[in-house]
Design a protein around this motif. Sequence first.
Motif, short mmCIF file in Angstrom:
data_model
loop_
_atom_site.label_atom_id
_atom_site.label_comp_id
_atom_site.label_asym_id
_atom_site.label_seq_id
_atom_site.Cartn_x
_atom_site.Cartn_y
_atom_site.Cartn_z
N THR A 6 26.79 18.95 72.31
CA THR A 6 28.02 18.16 72.23
C THR A 6 27.77 16.85 71.50
O THR A 6 28.57 16.41 70.67
CB THR A 6 28.56 17.89 73.64
OG1 THR A 6 28.80 19.12 74.30
CG2 THR A 6 29.85 17.08 73.57
N ALA A 7 26.64 16.21 71.81
CA ALA A 7 26.30 14.94 71.17
C ALA A 7 26.12 15.12 69.67
O ALA A 7 26.54 14.27 68.88
CB ALA A 7 25.03 14.37 71.79
N ARG A 8 25.51 16.23 69.26
CA ARG A 8 25.30 16.46 67.83
C ARG A 8 26.63 16.69 67.11
O ARG A 8 26.84 16.17 66.01
CB ARG A 8 24.38 17.68 67.62
CG ARG A 8 24.09 17.94 66.16
CD ARG A 8 22.90 18.88 65.98
NE ARG A 8 23.21 20.23 66.45
CZ ARG A 8 22.31 21.23 66.42
NH1 ARG A 8 21.06 20.99 65.99
NH2 ARG A 8 22.64 22.43 66.85
N GLU A 9 27.53 17.46 67.73
CA GLU A 9 28.83 17.71 67.11
C GLU A 9 29.64 16.42 66.99
O GLU A 9 30.29 16.18 65.96
CB GLU A 9 29.61 18.75 67.91
CG GLU A 9 30.99 19.08 67.36
CD GLU A 9 30.96 19.59 65.93
OE1 GLU A 9 31.98 19.41 65.23
OE2 GLU A 9 29.93 20.17 65.51
N GLU A 10 29.59 15.58 68.01
CA GLU A 10 30.30 14.31 67.94
C GLU A 10 29.73 13.42 66.85
O GLU A 10 30.45 12.69 66.17
CB GLU A 10 30.25 13.60 69.30
CG GLU A 10 31.09 14.29 70.37
CD GLU A 10 30.96 13.64 71.73
OE1 GLU A 10 30.10 12.74 71.87
OE2 GLU A 10 31.72 14.01 72.65
N GLY A 11 28.41 13.48 66.68
CA GLY A 11 27.79 12.71 65.61
C GLY A 11 28.23 13.18 64.24
O GLY A 11 28.46 12.38 63.34
N ARG A 12 28.36 14.51 64.09
CA ARG A 12 28.81 15.05 62.81
C ARG A 12 30.25 14.64 62.52
O ARG A 12 30.60 14.32 61.39
CB ARG A 12 28.71 16.58 62.83
CG ARG A 12 27.27 17.10 62.75
CD ARG A 12 27.23 18.61 62.93
NE ARG A 12 25.87 19.13 62.79
CZ ARG A 12 25.53 20.38 63.05
NH1 ARG A 12 26.45 21.24 63.50
NH2 ARG A 12 24.28 20.78 62.89
N LYS A 13 31.09 14.68 63.57
CA LYS A 13 32.48 14.27 63.39
C LYS A 13 32.57 12.81 62.96
O LYS A 13 33.34 12.45 62.07
CB LYS A 13 33.27 14.49 64.68
CG LYS A 13 33.53 15.94 65.03
CD LYS A 13 34.32 16.05 66.33
CE LYS A 13 34.64 17.50 66.66
NZ LYS A 13 35.40 17.62 67.93
N ALA A 14 31.77 11.98 63.61
CA ALA A 14 31.81 10.55 63.29
C ALA A 14 31.35 10.27 61.88
O ALA A 14 31.75 9.28 61.25
CB ALA A 14 30.95 9.78 64.30
N ALA A 15 30.47 11.16 61.35
CA ALA A 15 29.93 10.95 60.01
C ALA A 15 30.88 11.40 58.91
O ALA A 15 30.71 11.01 57.75
CB ALA A 15 28.59 11.68 59.87
N ARG A 16 31.86 12.21 59.25
CA ARG A 16 32.80 12.69 58.23
C ARG A 16 33.70 11.55 57.77
O ARG A 16 34.16 10.75 58.58
CB ARG A 16 33.66 13.82 58.79
CG ARG A 16 32.90 15.10 59.10
CD ARG A 16 33.86 16.16 59.63
NE ARG A 16 33.12 17.35 60.04
CZ ARG A 16 33.35 18.02 61.15
NH1 ARG A 16 34.28 17.59 62.01
NH2 ARG A 16 32.66 19.11 61.45
N PRO A 17 34.02 11.51 56.48
CA PRO A 17 34.94 10.47 56.00
C PRO A 17 36.35 10.69 56.56
O PRO A 17 36.83 11.83 56.61
CB PRO A 17 34.91 10.62 54.47
CG PRO A 17 34.44 12.02 54.24
CD PRO A 17 33.52 12.34 55.37
N ILE A 18 37.00 9.63 56.98
CA ILE A 18 38.36 9.72 57.50
C ILE A 18 39.31 10.01 56.34
O ILE A 18 39.26 9.34 55.30
CB ILE A 18 38.77 8.42 58.21
CG1 ILE A 18 37.81 8.13 59.36
CG2 ILE A 18 40.20 8.51 58.71
CD1 ILE A 18 37.82 9.16 60.46
N PRO A 19 40.19 11.00 56.46
CA PRO A 19 41.11 11.30 55.36
C PRO A 19 42.12 10.17 55.14
O PRO A 19 42.46 9.43 56.07
CB PRO A 19 41.82 12.58 55.83
CG PRO A 19 41.71 12.54 57.32
CD PRO A 19 40.38 11.89 57.61
#
Length: 422
Positions: A80-93
């Motif tokens: 879960t922590a890794r997935e949240e980190g990936r989400k946070a790293a994505r550029p906001i549209p």
Amino acid sequence: MGKLTDRTAKTVGPGKHADGDGLYLVVSPTGGRKWVLRYQMSGRRRDMGLGPYPETSLSAARMVALSARTNIAQGIDPLTAREEGRKAARPIPTFADIAKEVIADAQARTSNAKVAYQWERHLGHAYCGPLLARPVHEITTSDIAAVLKPVWRSKPEVARKLYPAIRRVFESARIRLRDQHGLNIDNPARWDDLKALGFNAPAQLSRGRHPSLPYEQMPSFITALRERDGVASTLLEFLILTNVRTGSALNAEWREFDLDAGLWTVPASKLKDKKHRKEPFRIPLAPRALAILKELEAIRTSRFVFPSATGKPLSNMAMLVLLKRMNSGVTKWTDPASDGKPIVPHGFRATFRTWCEEVARFPHAVVEEAMGHIVGNSVERAYRRTDVLEQRRQLMDAWAAQCEPRTTDNVLKFERSGGAPA
């Protein structure tokens, strides 16, 4: 100390090989190798991939596994922590990113070229320019209010379409940010918030009926229209002679026409009432409409009958621009029943309908079928087995004769439905 070495990691055969504390090297039958950490969280067993070998070395896999075990000890699920980190790293549209998806979805749901164009215009630079490049989570209700205020009272027709379109963008953004970025945002286009800033429901539509030309002026108008070169003028005359809606004419394809039979068959999927009409709509072609098609067929460059320079259908604005130019001269083509407003393409359907009522002598069902309307109630339609094609052919031939430019020597005389000369 782990059980595996770099040598065994390179050479061990297929299977799952333990290094200790839940770390495994998984070797496939084809020789592919990857690291997996097996652990339990809240009584549930989970496998966490740590990367392929040798790209991820044995020592690197052990370090990642150690970090994951630290999270587990603190009650944090490492997956879960890794997935949240990936989400946070994505550029906001940006607003433009989301608007592009909303426009595409809305256009896919309509066969009306005007509606498709309006979605693109309303969510584009014309009205939403200040929002386009901004990340959606940074846009506030005040920003939206600044976009809406210039049109809210002066252009209620625009306001009534612009606001729902903007609200839809932020509804889509809210879900995307939640699911793909782990962010929860409110919709800044909420109506209650805009009301708190002083917005009231937009004024009633100011436009009423589509301005139309009196049918007596059709010969003169067609004369002026034929003096114009270009696809738009040809399209407008064809639109008038067939009495179809704008979208059907704009998107007409050659495969829909049988020129030998003088017939145009519009697929049900292209009709405005496609939810209720399951059969295609057959349109008889008057001689002049058929002549237009034969002239265009000789120089066809696209599957569309009235293409733009790119081969795609003309824009819905093409005929509006044409009419605006025709009204820039001495002669004005306006609707006296609408306070002299300039005519619009859709208004010619009203011209045709008025002519049918006052001049032509055809049954009501024939006229309504020529308008592309559903004729009769559900019971009547259940027993109806005809689209009165041949009667409509006579009607459209008579309408073409009404529109044809003429001299005083060849004026066609029709009697009004009340018996008085036309």
